[in-house]
Design a protein around this motif. Structure first.
Motif, PDB file in Angstrom:
ATOM      1  N   ARG A 274       3.680   1.583  -0.706  1.00  0.00           N
ATOM      2  CA  ARG A 274       3.102   2.887  -0.988  1.00  0.00           C
ATOM      3  C   ARG A 274       1.867   2.731  -1.860  1.00  0.00           C
ATOM      4  O   ARG A 274       1.472   3.655  -2.555  1.00  0.00           O
ATOM      5  N   SER A 275       1.277   1.561  -1.854  1.00  0.00           N
ATOM      6  CA  SER A 275       0.113   1.282  -2.680  1.00  0.00           C
ATOM      7  C   SER A 275      -1.061   2.157  -2.248  1.00  0.00           C
ATOM      8  O   SER A 275      -1.369   2.267  -1.061  1.00  0.00           O
ATOM      9  N   GLU A 276      -1.720   2.773  -3.218  1.00  0.00           N
ATOM     10  CA  GLU A 276      -2.902   3.570  -2.917  1.00  0.00           C
ATOM     11  C   GLU A 276      -4.079   2.693  -2.504  1.00  0.00           C
ATOM     12  O   GLU A 276      -5.081   3.187  -1.982  1.00  0.00           O
ATOM     13  N   LEU A 277      -3.955   1.394  -2.750  1.00  0.00           N
ATOM     14  CA  LEU A 277      -5.042   0.482  -2.413  1.00  0.00           C
ATOM     15  C   LEU A 277      -5.056   0.112  -0.937  1.00  0.00           C
ATOM     16  O   LEU A 277      -6.055  -0.400  -0.442  1.00  0.00           O
ATOM     17  N   LEU A 278      -3.951   0.354  -0.239  1.00  0.00           N
ATOM     18  CA  LEU A 278      -3.822  -0.148   1.124  1.00  0.00           C
ATOM     19  C   LEU A 278      -3.623   0.972   2.141  1.00  0.00           C
ATOM     20  O   LEU A 278      -2.973   1.972   1.867  1.00  0.00           O
ATOM     21  N   VAL A 279      -4.200   0.748   3.319  1.00  0.00           N
ATOM     22  CA  VAL A 279      -3.939   1.587   4.496  1.00  0.00           C
ATOM     23  C   VAL A 279      -3.003   0.793   5.400  1.00  0.00           C
ATOM     24  O   VAL A 279      -3.245  -0.389   5.674  1.00  0.00           O
ATOM     25  N   VAL A 280      -1.937   1.423   5.844  1.00  0.00           N
ATOM     26  CA  VAL A 280      -0.955   0.766   6.727  1.00  0.00           C
ATOM     27  C   VAL A 280      -1.004   1.440   8.088  1.00  0.00           C
ATOM     28  O   VAL A 280      -0.783   2.642   8.194  1.00  0.00           O
TER      29      VAL A 280
ATOM     30  N   ALA B 132       3.026  -4.100  11.247  1.00  0.00           N
ATOM     31  CA  ALA B 132       1.902  -3.231  10.887  1.00  0.00           C
ATOM     32  C   ALA B 132       0.676  -4.056  10.540  1.00  0.00           C
ATOM     33  O   ALA B 132       0.744  -5.261  10.275  1.00  0.00           O
ATOM     34  N   LEU B 133      -0.443  -3.358  10.541  1.00  0.00           N
ATOM     35  CA  LEU B 133      -1.718  -3.933  10.120  1.00  0.00           C
ATOM     36  C   LEU B 133      -2.113  -3.243   8.824  1.00  0.00           C
ATOM     37  O   LEU B 133      -2.043  -2.010   8.733  1.00  0.00           O
ATOM     38  N   VAL B 134      -2.508  -3.998   7.811  1.00  0.00           N
ATOM     39  CA  VAL B 134      -2.880  -3.410   6.521  1.00  0.00           C
ATOM     40  C   VAL B 134      -4.287  -3.856   6.133  1.00  0.00           C
ATOM     41  O   VAL B 134      -4.681  -4.997   6.378  1.00  0.00           O
ATOM     42  N   TYR B 135      -5.041  -2.923   5.537  1.00  0.00           N
ATOM     43  CA  TYR B 135      -6.370  -3.247   5.011  1.00  0.00           C
ATOM     44  C   TYR B 135      -6.632  -2.360   3.800  1.00  0.00           C
ATOM     45  O   TYR B 135      -5.897  -1.410   3.534  1.00  0.00           O
TER      46      TYR B 135
END
Length: 302
Positions: A152-158, A272-275
């Protein structure tokens, strides 16, 4: 909404004068005014206050200008990227991948991408989900393919790529291969020697949790830190394992392994892909991200 409308709007915002903005854009002032009016009508808001010959942005206009500039900058970057690719130049993409996808889903897509963009350099790091998430957060990787991130990190898009349930992996000589596929239950599986990834693996922790929910304790005969070693042990008949099917796709039916469904193990888990959510993702990385997402959508990986 058209590109020229954004260009005219930003020119007017910069000059605060429609006549000067039209001169900058090499169009008639009446045409520029019509296009800005059409843009305001589409947005259903007033972007400029018009006083005599001077125009100033409204609060809505100032906010829209921020997004319009970003959109044009992104488009210009894209044009530059394509031009560089056509000229034989390219960028660098740093990506991470969990082991289960590293010999199945990953290679075919990277090969296809490299064929389309031969000037782009690719650096691939194989690791565990937790490690890869940290590397993406810190900016050491542009993006990563991970297993059941749950972040649930605000730094990452999942971005979810696909879901799969866990299945039994056995040697293709195992007696289970002769059973009705709809009859294999978890209790039968746990009578066999288990080969699992070690406790640092997110997949191992998920297997333990799923079994504990059903009242079973995990007691593997072999614990390894490599999917390929796990496959080889199963292939040699040293035991059975529980894995998502994508981990075995390249092996199944070709080198002595078989995948069998477990009737009472229906939960699905996410690949998933995360960036990073903040900061610009390199354009070459963005293009590869789009390739992964489109391929996952196009093919039924279950």
């Amino acid at each position: 909404m058209e590109l020229r409308q954004l260009t005219y709007f930003l020119a007017a915002a910069e000059t605060e004068n429609f006549i000067r903005a039209a001169e900058l854009c090499s169009v008639a002032q009446s045409n520029l005014s019509r296009q800005i009016a059409a843009l305001e009508a589409e947005l259903k808001t007033v972007l400029f206050r018009r006083v005599n010959r001077r125009v100033t942005l409204t609060p809505a206009g100032r906010e829209f200008a921020v997004h319009a500039r970003a959109a044009l900058e992104r488009l210009q970057q894209g044009q530059q990227f394509v031009s560089k690719l056509e000229a034989g130049e390219g960028g660098l993409v740093r990506l991470g991948c969990v082991q289960p996808l590293s010999t199945t889903f990953l290679p075919q897509i990277l090969a296809r991408f490299a064929g389309s963009y031969p000037a782009v350099k690719l650096q691939v790091r194989i690791g565990r989900t937790d490690e890869l998430l940290r590397l993406v957060e810190s900016g050491e990787l542009d993006f990563a393919l991970v297993f059941n991130p749950g972040t649930r990190s605000e730094l990452l898009v999942v971005e979810e790529l696909f879901r799969q349930s866990l299945q039994l992996v056995v040697s293709d000589r195992h007696p289970f291969c002769q059973l009705d596929p709809a009859s294999l239950a978890l209790k039968q599986v746990l009578n066999e020697p288990l080969v699992l990834l070690d406790e640092s693996s997110r997949l191992r922790r998920i297997v333990e949790r799923v079994l504990a929910q059903r009242g079973f304790v995990v007691e593997p005969v072999f614990e390894v830190n490599s999917v390929e070693v796990l496959k080889e042990l199963v292939r040699q008949g040293a035991g059975v394992s529980i894995m998502p099917p994508i981990s075995m796709r390249a092996s199944q039916g070709q080198d002595g392994l078989a995948l069998l469904p477990i009737t009472d193990l229906a939960e699905e888990f996410i690949f998933a892909l995360v960036y990073r959510n903040f900061g610009a993702t390199p354009l070459a990385a963005r293009e590869l991200i789009n390739t992964f997402v489109s391929q996952a959508t196009r093919h039924n990986l279950d």
